[in-house]
Design a protein around this motif. Sequence first.
Motif, mmCIF file in Angstrom:
data_model
loop_
_atom_site.group_PDB
_atom_site.id
_atom_site.type_symbol
_atom_site.label_atom_id
_atom_site.label_comp_id
_atom_site.label_asym_id
_atom_site.label_seq_id
_atom_site.Cartn_x
_atom_site.Cartn_y
_atom_site.Cartn_z
ATOM 1 N N ALA A 25 59.560 35.643 2.599
ATOM 2 C CA ALA A 25 59.879 36.516 3.733
ATOM 3 C C ALA A 25 61.286 36.248 4.219
ATOM 4 N N MET A 26 61.939 37.308 4.645
ATOM 5 C CA MET A 26 63.284 37.172 5.197
ATOM 6 C C MET A 26 63.244 36.497 6.556
ATOM 7 N N THR A 27 62.177 36.717 7.307
ATOM 8 C CA THR A 27 62.022 36.090 8.615
ATOM 9 C C THR A 27 61.413 34.706 8.436
ATOM 10 N N GLN A 28 62.040 33.717 9.031
ATOM 11 C CA GLN A 28 61.637 32.331 8.851
ATOM 12 C C GLN A 28 61.635 31.631 10.202
ATOM 13 N N PRO A 29 61.052 30.426 10.289
ATOM 14 C CA PRO A 29 61.178 29.635 11.517
ATOM 15 C C PRO A 29 62.643 29.419 11.876
ATOM 16 N N LYS A 30 62.900 29.228 13.158
ATOM 17 C CA LYS A 30 64.270 29.152 13.641
ATOM 18 C C LYS A 30 65.061 28.049 12.956
ATOM 19 N N SER A 31 64.427 26.902 12.720
ATOM 20 C CA SER A 31 65.140 25.785 12.099
ATOM 21 C C SER A 31 65.627 26.144 10.698
ATOM 22 N N LEU A 32 64.786 26.802 9.917
ATOM 23 C CA LEU A 32 65.185 27.193 8.569
ATOM 24 C C LEU A 32 66.229 28.302 8.613
ATOM 25 N N LEU A 33 66.103 29.220 9.553
ATOM 26 C CA LEU A 33 67.084 30.299 9.669
ATOM 27 C C LEU A 33 68.473 29.735 9.965
ATOM 28 N N GLU A 34 68.535 28.746 10.846
ATOM 29 C CA GLU A 34 69.822 28.124 11.151
ATOM 30 C C GLU A 34 70.390 27.423 9.920
ATOM 31 N N ARG A 35 69.531 26.783 9.166
ATOM 32 C CA ARG A 35 69.998 26.095 7.959
ATOM 33 C C ARG A 35 70.519 27.089 6.931
ATOM 34 N N ARG A 36 69.852 28.216 6.797
ATOM 35 C CA ARG A 36 70.305 29.238 5.850
ATOM 36 C C ARG A 36 71.665 29.803 6.260
ATOM 37 N N LEU A 37 71.842 30.082 7.545
ATOM 38 C CA LEU A 37 73.119 30.606 8.017
ATOM 39 C C LEU A 37 74.238 29.583 7.839
ATOM 40 N N ARG A 38 73.928 28.324 8.098
ATOM 41 C CA ARG A 38 74.937 27.281 7.926
ATOM 42 C C ARG A 38 75.311 27.112 6.456
#
Length: 439
Positions: free
Chosen positions: A257-270
Amino acid sequence: MIAWMLYAALIGGVVAIAGWAAERLAVSAGWPRRFVWLAALTLAVAIPVAGTIAAARAPESPSTIGSPAPLPAEAVTESSGGMWNPAILVSLPTGPESVRAALALWGAGSLASLTVICTLLILVARARRRWPRQWIQDTDVYVSRSFGPALVGIVNPKVVVPAWVLRLERRARAVIIRHEVEHARTGDHLSLLCAGLIVATLPWSPAAWWMARRLRSAVEMDCDQRILGSGVAAADYGDVLLEAGTRSWSRWALVPAMTQPKSLLERRLRTMNEKRAKLNSAQALLLATLAVGALVVACDTPVPTQVQDALIEAMDEEAIVRTEAEMERRAEELLRARASGMDDAPLIYIDGVRINGINDLADLELPSISKLDPDDIDRIEVIKGPAAERLYGEEGANGVIQIFMKLEGDEDIVFRVQGEVPVIPLEASKTMVPTRANN
C-alpha cells in the motif's frame, strides 16, 4: 523442545544481523533490498530445520555405529570443539509436561497468526465484491470509500484506490496507480504473504517479526526507487505520498500500500531526498565480512542435544516403555552372543573385568547392561585395528571396549549399543565423554 525453540530464535537473531549488513551493501550498490530480507526470513526457518534433520540422521550414518549416551554439560563443550552451543547457556526443563506445554503454546501462536492472515484475506475478498470498478489511466481499478491506495488479491491482484483519488489532478492519479501496478508486476504481495506465513511458523521469534517488518519497508522503498527511476520528479512523488499519508493509512499488514504508518512514511521521504552514499572499500569489506560471518555462525551452531531427548519424552508412556524394553532385549542378545563365542564380536571389559555374558555382570554386582547410568562412567576407551591385536591377540581383532566406572555409588551405568556388534569408533567415543583412547 524448549531448547530447540530458543535455538531457532537465536539463529533468527544471527541471520537478522547478516540481513542488516547485506541490506546496507545492497543500498550502497543500488540493488533491491527486499530480496535480502526475503532470503533472511527463509534462512531463519531453513537453518534450524536442516540442522535438526541432520542431527536426527547422524546416528544412522555408517560412521557412527555406537549410540552415545546423553552428554554432560562439560562434555558438550569439548565434543563440539569449543563451538558455542545455546543448550548449555541456561538450564531448561525437558520433561514430558514442559514439552507438551511448549508444543501447545507454539501451536496456539501459529494457529492465531494463521487465523489473522486468513481473516484479512477473506475480508478483503468480500470487500472487493462491493467495490465498484472504473478505468483510470488505462487501468482497471476498484474504488473504495476510504481503503487504499493498495494492491489486493493473490492470484489476480488488483489496484484499489479510495474515492478521494478521483478528485486529484491527472498526474497525481497516474503516479498513485503506477505505484500499485509496480507492486503487482514485481509480485510484492506474494513476498509479504510469504513473510506472514514464516512469522506464523515461528510466532515466538522476535527476529522473525523484526525481519518481516523490514521486508515490508523494503518492498515500499524499492517501489519508490523504481517510480523515481522512471522519470517521476522526487518533489512531485513526495507530494503524492504526503497527500496519501494524511488522508488514509493501511491497516492490512500483508497488503502492498502507498499509505503507511507515519514513521515509515517519514523514512521513505527521507530516503528519496538523500543521495546514495557510496561505501568505501574498508566499509564494504567490513559489512560483507559481518554478513558472511553471521551466516557461518548460524549454519555451524549445533542443534541442542536436548532436542532428541525431548522428542522421545513427548511420546506417550507406552511408546517409551517399548523403546526401553527393546534396548534391554538387544543388549542381552549381544551379551549372549559374546558368551557363545561370536567371532565378529569385540571384547568388552568393565573395570578390567572381561564380560563374556550376563553372569559376569552379576559377579560385578552390576545390573543389565542397558540399565547402566552414564553419570557413573568415568571414561570409555576403544582400541581398534593392529593396536588391539598386539595387546589382546587374535581375540582383539574386532576391537576392544573398556568401560571404567567411577564406583562412587550404586547407581546403574548405561552403555547403549546399536547395530549387530557393540563397536564404538574412536570418533564416536570422543563425543560421549572425555577419553584417553589408544590407536
